[in-house]
Design an enzyme around this catalytic site. Structure first.
Site, PDB file in Angstrom:
ATOM      1  N   THR A  70      22.234 105.706  44.836  1.00 37.84           N
ATOM      2  CA  THR A  70      22.557 107.062  45.509  1.00 37.84           C
ATOM      3  C   THR A  70      22.596 108.323  44.338  1.00 37.84           C
ATOM      4  O   THR A  70      21.729 109.361  44.696  1.00 37.84           O
ATOM      5  CB  THR A  70      23.935 107.292  46.218  1.00 37.84           C
ATOM      6  OG1 THR A  70      23.804 106.181  47.138  1.00 37.84           O
ATOM      7  CG2 THR A  70      24.227 108.239  46.893  1.00 37.84           C
ATOM      8  N   THR A 163      20.198  96.686  48.638  1.00 37.93           N
ATOM      9  CA  THR A 163      20.584  95.691  48.048  1.00 37.93           C
ATOM     10  C   THR A 163      20.100  94.390  48.091  1.00 37.93           C
ATOM     11  O   THR A 163      20.299  93.338  47.314  1.00 37.93           O
ATOM     12  CB  THR A 163      22.096  95.568  48.305  1.00 37.93           C
ATOM     13  OG1 THR A 163      22.373  95.457  49.735  1.00 37.93           O
ATOM     14  CG2 THR A 163      23.027  96.943  47.997  1.00 37.93           C
TER      15      THR A 163
END
Length: 342
Positions: A70, A163
C-alpha cells in the site's frame, strides 16, 4: 458506558491507530527502506514515464501482508502527480461498481486495488479492457433493447496488490507492465525502519532496543512499527518516557511477544498441535477450532510465519509440528524422534 458509546470509542481508537500507522509511511522512494531491487525497478519505470510525460505502466505488487504494498502505491501516486483511488477486490463485486470507479478517474490517477485476486469475474473482464485500451463499454438497458456505449478513459495506472499471486488469472497478470514481489526484511533493514519511525514519533530509540524489536518483528515493517508504538505507550505510562531496552523488554512481555517473535495465537497453535494432537497430522479446521479462531485466521496470520521458521510443516494429511516446535515450548519431542504419521 452503554454499547453505542463503546462502539464509538472503539471506532475512534481504531481511527487513531490507523492515523498513527499512516504517519509513519514514507512519502517517496528515497525514504522507503528495503526492497532494493523493486525500488530500482520502480524508479526506472517512474522516471522514464515522467520524461515522456505519460502515465507509468500498470504495476502488480505481491507478497505477504505488512511489507509495504500500500505504501508503494501511495508513493507511485505521489511521484506521478496523480490522486490515489484505493479500493479492494472484495469491494468490487459487480462490473457496475468498477465502471463507476473508472469513470471518476482523472489523467495520471492511480487506481489501487488491494487483494486484486478476489475481483469478481465480470469486473475482471471490464478491467482487462480498461487497462489495455483505456475504455469501458457501459451497457444501457436490458434485453433486446440494450445498447453498449463506449466510454473513453484518461490515461491512468492500475496498481494491484495481492498476497496470493498464484490465484491471479494469467490474462490479468499479463496486463501489468511491472510485476514486483516484496521480500521479508532483514533485521538491519528493520532497525533502520524503527529508527526512522521513532524520529517521526519525536522519540529516540536506543540501539539495543531497536535490535531487540527488529529481531521480534517477523521481518515485517508493519509489525515493527506496531511494537514500537506499544513500547512508546509503556514508556509513557510506566517508564521514564525513554525508549530504552528495559521499556522494550517490559512492553514485549506485556504483549506476549516472545524471543522468536511468536505471539499468543502462534503459541496457541503450536501448543494445541503438540499436546492435543500428538504433533499431528491434523486438519486446518480442527486446529482452528482447538484454538478458538477461524480457519482463515490461522492459515493467513499464524501459519505462514510458523512454516517459515520451521515450527510446523504442511502435508497432504494436515499440519505437523517439528522438533523445533517442541523445544520452543519447552516440551520433549516424541522419544523415537519421529512424529505420528511420518
Amino acid at each position: 458506558m452503554d454499547f453505542e458509546e463503546e462502539r464509538v470509542v472503539d471506532a475512534q481508537a481504531g481511527d487513531l491507530e490507523r492515523a498513527a500507522e499512516a504517519a509513519l509511511r514514507p512519502g517517496s522512494l528515497g525514504e522507503f527502506v528495503g526492497q532494493p531491487k523493486l525500488r530500482a525497478q520502480l524508479d526506472l519505470v517512474l522516471t522514464a514515464a515522467a520524461q515522456r510525460g505519460a502515465a507509468p505502466d500498470h504495476v502488480l505488487l505481491s507478497g505477504p501482508p505488512g511489507l509495504g504494498k500500500t505504501t508503494l502505491a501511495m508513493i507511485i501516486a505521489a511521484e506521478t502527480g496523480g490522486v490515489l483511488r484505493p479500493t479492494s477486490g472484495p469491494a468490487v463485486q459487480h462490473a457496475g461498481d468498477l465502471a463507476a470507479i473508472l469513470s471518476s478517474l482523472n489523467e495520471h490517477d492511480v487506481l489501487f486495488i488491494d487483494e486484486i485476486h478476489r475481483l469478481a469475474r465480470a469486473a475482471e473482464e471490464m478491467l482487462y479492457l480498461a487497462m489495455e485500451d483505456f475504455r469501458v463499454d457501459v451497457v444501457v438497458g436490458k434485453g433486446p433493447g440494450a445498447t453498449s456505449i463506449p466510454l473513453t478513459l484518461p490515461r491512468f495506472t492500475v496498481v494491484g496488490a495481492t498476497t496470493r499471486a498464484g490465484l491471479l488469472p494469467a490474462p490479468l497478470r499479463d496486463r501489468f507492465g511491472l510485476t514486483g514481489h516484496l521480500e521479508f526484511y532483514s533485521d538491519d533493514e528493520l532497525e533502520r525502519v524503527l529508527t526512522r519511525s521513532a524520529g517521526l514519533l519525536n522519540a529516540t530509540l536506543d540501539p539495543q532496543a531497536a535490535a531487540l524489536l527488529a529481531a521480534r518483528s517477523r521481518g515485517t515493517p508493519r509489525i515493527a512499527n506496531r511494537l514500537l508504538r506499544r513500547v512508546q505507550d509503556w514508556a509513557q505510562v510506566h517508564g521514564t518516557g525513554a525508549l530504552d531496552l528495559a521499556a522494550t523488554e517490559a512492553a514485549l512481555e506485556l504483549f506476549e511477544v516472545d524471543a522468536k517473535g511468536l505471539d499468543r495465537l502462534d503459541r496457541a497453535v503450536l501448543h494445541a498441535l503438540c499436546t492435543r494432537f500428538g504433533g499431528g497430522p491434523v486438519g486446518l479446521t480442527t486446529l482452528a477450532v482447538a484454538v478458538g479462531e477461524e480457519a482463515e485466521t490461522v492459515e493467513t496470520v499464524a501459519e505462514p510465519f510458523l512454516v517459515r521458521e520451521g515450527f510446523i510443516v504442511r502435508s497432504p494429511r494436515g499440519r505437523m509440528a517439528t522438533a523445533a516446535a517442541y523445544h520452543h515450548l519447552g516440551l520433549t519431542p516424541p522419544a523415537d524422534g519421529a512424529f505420528p504419521g511420518l
